[in-house]
Write a protein that holds these residues in place. Structure first.
Motif, PDB file in Angstrom:
ATOM      1  N   ILE A   1      44.209  36.055  35.604  1.00  0.00           N
ATOM      2  CA  ILE A   1      43.712  36.145  36.969  1.00  0.00           C
ATOM      3  C   ILE A   1      42.554  37.126  37.041  1.00  0.00           C
ATOM      4  O   ILE A   1      42.585  38.184  36.407  1.00  0.00           O
ATOM      5  N   PHE A   2      41.520  36.747  37.788  1.00  0.00           N
ATOM      6  CA  PHE A   2      40.353  37.589  37.991  1.00  0.00           C
ATOM      7  C   PHE A   2      40.165  37.770  39.494  1.00  0.00           C
ATOM      8  O   PHE A   2      39.823  36.819  40.191  1.00  0.00           O
ATOM      9  N   LEU A   3      40.456  38.980  39.991  1.00  0.00           N
ATOM     10  CA  LEU A   3      40.277  39.250  41.412  1.00  0.00           C
ATOM     11  C   LEU A   3      38.792  39.517  41.663  1.00  0.00           C
ATOM     12  O   LEU A   3      38.237  40.505  41.188  1.00  0.00           O
ATOM     13  N   GLN A   4      38.150  38.645  42.397  1.00  0.00           N
ATOM     14  CA  GLN A   4      36.699  38.721  42.533  1.00  0.00           C
ATOM     15  C   GLN A   4      36.264  38.184  43.888  1.00  0.00           C
ATOM     16  O   GLN A   4      37.081  37.683  44.671  1.00  0.00           O
TER      17      GLN A   4
ATOM     18  N   VAL B   1      29.306  34.736  38.737  1.00  0.00           N
ATOM     19  CA  VAL B   1      29.886  34.653  37.391  1.00  0.00           C
ATOM     20  C   VAL B   1      31.031  33.643  37.355  1.00  0.00           C
ATOM     21  O   VAL B   1      31.280  33.008  36.320  1.00  0.00           O
ATOM     22  N   ALA B   2      31.727  33.466  38.484  1.00  0.00           N
ATOM     23  CA  ALA B   2      32.842  32.504  38.530  1.00  0.00           C
ATOM     24  C   ALA B   2      32.391  31.094  38.171  1.00  0.00           C
ATOM     25  O   ALA B   2      33.188  30.285  37.684  1.00  0.00           O
ATOM     26  N   HIS B   3      31.110  30.800  38.376  1.00  0.00           N
ATOM     27  CA  HIS B   3      30.578  29.477  38.044  1.00  0.00           C
ATOM     28  C   HIS B   3      30.377  29.308  36.540  1.00  0.00           C
ATOM     29  O   HIS B   3      30.068  28.200  36.090  1.00  0.00           O
ATOM     30  N   TYR B   4      30.521  30.391  35.787  1.00  0.00           N
ATOM     31  CA  TYR B   4      30.243  30.349  34.352  1.00  0.00           C
ATOM     32  C   TYR B   4      31.496  30.515  33.494  1.00  0.00           C
ATOM     33  O   TYR B   4      31.395  30.736  32.289  1.00  0.00           O
TER      34      TYR B   4
ATOM     35  N   ARG C   1      42.886  29.867  34.140  1.00  0.00           N
ATOM     36  CA  ARG C   1      42.325  30.826  35.083  1.00  0.00           C
ATOM     37  C   ARG C   1      42.893  30.647  36.477  1.00  0.00           C
ATOM     38  O   ARG C   1      43.078  29.529  36.964  1.00  0.00           O
ATOM     39  N   MET C   2      43.161  31.769  37.125  1.00  0.00           N
ATOM     40  CA  MET C   2      43.621  31.779  38.511  1.00  0.00           C
ATOM     41  C   MET C   2      42.871  32.884  39.254  1.00  0.00           C
ATOM     42  O   MET C   2      42.328  33.766  38.623  1.00  0.00           O
TER      43      MET C   2
END
Length: 497
Positions: free
Chosen positions: A145-148, A168-171, A180-181
């Motif tokens: 998980i990436f809190l963004q 960056v989430a698009h990459y 990924r979550m």
């Protein structure tokens, strides 16, 4: 061992070998980057204005290109924002990362087709360095998980605008997409509290193994998980063993995190910014983060103590010293030139070059000439907490120049998770640690110019409420660790019961 795990270990070994090649030749690599940047940008408006065509040496560059912050470069950036080409870098940027400004309001930092890949590769390589050193790679089969910030982007003049973490989430590479979550829909939620609630709902039953984000906002996620399940995070996510963070020092949060998780977990520190990805922790055994010298960024350093003098000396890699507080200056393949990003760093190693982030050049306390920086207050807090059961959620420090009675002092606003048994003794512990680190502060205490630290307790969620009140709750937003004025202090004071 799965094929994915085996592949990660092999790839980690390959990247480690490549990293060692440039890390072992720092000066030559930086000279190469410097030459490439000048050659690429010589026909831009900025390059023409500053005579790039005639620059052959660093000395010529430093004489012709003054150090600027965003305000100093704004006249050029505004032209790029309005669609003009070949201003700071050939063509147009792919994106503008929108960040919070100060005097100018929002800031727009360009990201180009040359610079964008380095943001993605650096984050990837940080994880690969961890895999190579520790041999732990099983987490690649688990959930991450990436809190963004929201990945939603706007477009104007053929350039997309958004938050860096959203861009960056698009990459995210295809091989991580299934793991990924949170979901794309949840990531699009703007309101941070609503978003964290949705993330909890999506993840509490998953096999989360890697969690990433700014510690203060990950802490909110952990607390909501605990409220929902009534368990430690480590019991909810039995295979969670790696926390990746950046933006702030983790140490003040570590005790609280370990209590929320129920055990210790490994961590990787990153040093990303809209202006570039500068460093990452390449070793669990060594202090500091590996400065990325081969990532399209040419670095200069100015001693923080000299920064506000008339003509401070600019140092390149190879000329820096251990333990000195430097203002970080960058020139990049996104078109930033001798640009002051506002961060200060100290070198912990010169072979290879590793740094810690020591603070912000604008975030300091020197109301009486004490020159206190972020690293010092964080170290003092950590030292005072050692050997105690004290844990904190957040803190910030401000000078009190005009007290109702007695001598002036430094006021520490602290939101405790677990308070000290003796608050006065804890305050004296902080003060003693500060005096050991900062001779100017010690002189002021000895000379009865200042009295010792005063602690003001902040109510539960007081800092979150403050950040929400100024529209900076969540995402990449960070609370300043210290200020030379009372703006934050006065706002907090009004909320204290």
């Amino acid at each position: 061992m799965s094929l994915k795990t085996l592949g990660a270990k092999i790839f980690a070994a390959i990247i480690h070998g490549r990293t060692q090649k440039w890390a072992n030749n720092p000066v030559a690599i930086q000279q190469k980057v410097f030459a490439q940047l000048l050659a690429k940008a010589k026909d831009t408006q900025f390059g023409i204005d500053h005579g790039f065509e005639g620059i052959a040496t660093y000395e010529q560059f430093s004489a012709k290109v003054p150090v600027r912050d965003y305000e100093g470069l704004k006249s050029y950036i505004d032209r790029v924002v309005h669609g003009e080409e070949n201003i700071l870098w050939p063509g147009k940027p792919l994106y503008f990362a929108k960040t919070s400004g100060t005097t100018s309001g929002a800031k727009y930092i360009p990201l180009t087709k040359e610079s964008m890949p380095y943001h993605v590769e650096a984050a990837r390589n940080a994880i690969l360095a961890y895999i190579h050193e520790t041999g732990k790679a099983g987490f690649v089969d688990g959930k991450m998980i990436f809190l963004q910030g929201s990945p939603e982007l706007d477009e104007k003049y053929g350039i997309q605008f958004g938050r860096l973490s959203g861009i960056v989430a698009h990459y995210v590479p295809a091989y991580l997409q299934k793991n990924r979550m949170p979901s794309w829909e949840t990531n699009m939620i703007d309101d941070w509290e609503t978003k964290v609630d949705a993330i909890v709902g999506e993840t509490y039953h998953e096999d989360m193994q890697v969690i990433s984000g700014i510690p203060s906002w990950v802490q909110m996620y952990f607390e909501k998980l605990h409220q929902k399940e009534g368990k430690k995070v480590g019991d909810i996510f039995k295979n969670f063993n790696l926390f990746i963070y950046g933006g702030v020092n983790y140490e003040p949060y570590r005790a609280k995190f370990e209590n929320l998780i129920g055990r210790k977990v490994d961590s990787i520190e990153l040093f990303p910014a809209s202006e570039g990805f500068f460093a990452y922790q390449d070793s669990q055994k060594e202090k500091g983060m590996l400065l990325l010298l081969n990532a399209g960024i040419f670095y200069e350093f100015i001693k923080a103590d000299d920064f506000f003098t008339e003509s401070p000396r600019r140092y390149t890699i190879g000329k820096v010293e251990l333990g000195v507080n430097y203002v970080l200056i960058i020139s990049t393949n996104a078109g930033l030139w001798a640009y002051n990003i506002g961060d200060t760093v100290q070198f912990t190693s010169l072979a290879p070059y590793r740094v810690i982030v020591s603070g912000r050049i604008k975030h300091y306390i020197s109301a009486f000439g004490e020159h206190v920086i972020g690293k010092e207050v964080e170290s003092a807090m950590n030292e005072a907490m050692q050997g105690t059961k004290v844990s904190i959620n957040e803190f910030t420090v401000a000078p009190q120049i005009n007290p109702v009675s007695g001598l002036p002092y430094h006021e520490w606003f602290i939101e405790f998770e677990k308070e000290p048994a003796d608050m006065d003794a804890f305050a004296l512990g902080i003060d003693a640690a500060m005096r050991k680190q900062n001779v100017y502060y010690d002189d002021l205490i000895v000379g009865n110019v200042l009295r010792t630290v005063v602690i003001t307790k902040v109510d539960k969620n007081g800092f979150q409420d403050y950040m929400k009140s100024i529209g900076k709750l969540g995402g990449q937003n960070k609370l300043p660790r210290l200020s030379n004025d009372r703006k934050i202090a006065d706002a907090l004071q009004q909320t204290i019961q």
